[in-house]
Write an enzyme that holds these catalytic residues in place. Structure first.
Site, PDB file in Angstrom:
ATOM      1  N   HIS A  14      -3.486   8.426  11.047  1.00 26.33           N
ATOM      2  CA  HIS A  14      -3.129   7.260  11.867  1.00 26.33           C
ATOM      3  C   HIS A  14      -3.427   7.424  13.357  1.00 26.33           C
ATOM      4  O   HIS A  14      -3.339   6.442  14.103  1.00 26.33           O
ATOM      5  CB  HIS A  14      -1.644   6.936  11.716  1.00 26.33           C
ATOM      6  N   HIS A  74      -0.154   4.143   2.855  1.00 27.22           N
ATOM      7  CA  HIS A  74      -0.368   3.470   4.138  1.00 27.22           C
ATOM      8  C   HIS A  74      -1.866   3.477   4.471  1.00 27.22           C
ATOM      9  O   HIS A  74      -2.536   4.501   4.305  1.00 27.22           O
ATOM     10  CB  HIS A  74       0.406   4.174   5.259  1.00 27.22           C
ATOM     11  N   ASP A 113       2.752   9.011  -1.126  1.00 26.74           N
ATOM     12  CA  ASP A 113       3.879   8.116  -0.879  1.00 26.74           C
ATOM     13  C   ASP A 113       3.791   6.789  -1.638  1.00 26.74           C
ATOM     14  O   ASP A 113       4.555   5.866  -1.367  1.00 26.74           O
ATOM     15  CB  ASP A 113       4.060   7.859   0.619  1.00 26.74           C
TER      16      ASP A 113
END
Length: 393
Positions: free
Chosen positions: A137, A175, A262
């Site tokens: 990220h 994500h 995740d």
């Protein structure tokens, strides 16, 4: 080329810890490594120790003023301008707060990913796994989403510069892999692929099907945003159908994959409802594609995963079992393979410290799980999404 896999350990990375309450903890790596060791799957001769990345390597992706700010905020006594610096460079949030030793620990993580990629492209190893990497990220001028330096992007940039390699980046974290995507959004020789929960509901709010790259890089980007409460069958359908087409169309020299775990039903930071099965099947497919398309050259990184006791150790260990060709990886594919027991020594070591009951088996028994409502509708929505995402490949 040596027909072997190496496990890369980042010396100096363990202090990468924001605070005691933060979900991103180096304990995750320790739990997974000890599971592999207890399984007899991580011999010392497979371990490669990596050096810390230099500032000039960090600068392949990150701006000099950002690197300098990270260095300043890493001091035991930060400069008087610390509050302003942190705010300016995205290091003052609850997700990504600055901490003492931040620069050194983050640089060590970057060094591990560079070492893994270089070991493969230099021919010293066929595959390489840097479990501590995958901080996808971070952007050139700011930290984000628990990530200070973007080790995946830096390693890819370093390999582009040193070896001129065409790289396929596969991101399986729940994500969206935004930092890596935008680092190469104009580059036709780095294909960024991400399957993740749709940004309509989950951080970072990006990764939609229309994001395909710009200028010369248009078409070298694919996103597969799945619906909340997606389960194994739909997730694996989306992944298999899209990544196979893309890999064969792009024809990479190297595959770099990020294995955030995740998307599991137990993870507290997402809404996807998959089991441990996807963390066995995804690396199996990636390994197959690497051997089919680029002589086996494959680098795997860790990433997200915030159930450190029940999910992360098993999921990250599965990547190495598949990568290294361990017999257990094949056994888990058998009809009753999912009932294979975790090592008793590992359970005895960690259960006294765990706040939850540790799983006894490598894979989950999903027969006891309640099926998700709207399963058929979710599957149909996801199918329409992957068909749209892959229509040009």
């Amino acid at each position: 080329m040596k027909d072997k896999a190496v496990y890369v350990r980042s010396t100096g990375a363990s202090p990468y810890r924001f605070n005691d309450e933060h979900p991103f903890s180096p304990l995750r790596v320790e739990l997974a490594e000890t599971l592999l060791e207890a399984s007899g799957a991580l011999p010392s001769e497979s371990v490669l120790k990596a050096d810390t990345a230099l500032d000039e390597q960090l600068a392949l992706i990150h701006r000099p003023d950002y690197i300098e700010a990270v260095r300043g905020l890493s001091q035991p006594v930060p400069p008087a301008s610390a509050a302003g610096l942190a705010r300016r460079f995205g290091l003052d949030s609850e997700d990504t707060p600055y901490f003492t030793g931040m620069h050194e620990a983050a640089s060590a993580i970057v060094g591990g990913s560079i070492a893994a990629a270089d070991a493969v492209l230099s021919g010293r190893a066929l595959h390489a796994y840097h479990m501590g990497g995958g901080l996808h990220h971070a952007f050139p001028g700011h930290g984000s989403g628990f990530c200070v330096y973007n080790d995946a992007a830096i390693a890819i940039a370093a390999m582009r510069r040193k070896h001129g390699a065409r790289v396929l980046y596969i991101d399986t974290d729940v994500h969206h892999g935004d930092g890596v995507q935008y680092a190469f959004y104009e580059d036709p020789d780095v294909f960024t692929y991400s399957i993740h929960e749709t940004g309509k509901y989950l951080f970072p709010g990006t990764g939609f099907t229309h994001e395909k790259g710009i200028d010369k890089g248009f078409g070298a980007c694919c996103n597969v945003p799945v619906q909340p409460y997606t389960e194994d069958e739909s997730w694996l359908e989306c992944f298999t159908e899209t990544v196979t087409r893309i890999a064969r169309a792009f024809k990479p020299d190297l595959i770099v994959s990020q294995h955030g775990c995740d998307a599991h039903a137990f993870d507290p930071l997402s809404h996807v409802h998959c089991s441990m099965r996807i963390y066995l099947e995804m690396p199996r497919l990636i390994r197959q594609l690497a051997h089919e398309l680029c002589d086996g050259r494959w680098v795997a990184l860790g990433g997200g995963g915030y159930d450190p006791w029940r999910v992360v150790p098993r999921a990250w260990s599965l990547v190495w079992l598949v990568m290294s060709g361990h017999p257990l990886a094949s056994r888990l594919q058998e009809p009753q393979g999912g009932l294979s027991l975790l090592p008793q020594a590992w359970l005895e070591l960690w259960q006294p410290q765990a706040p939850v009951a540790l799983p006894l088996h490598w894979l989950d028994d999903t027969s006891a799980w309640s099926p998700m409502p709207r399963r058929a509708e979710i599957t149909l929505q996801n199918r329409r999404t992957w068909e749209l995402s892959a229509q040009d490949y």
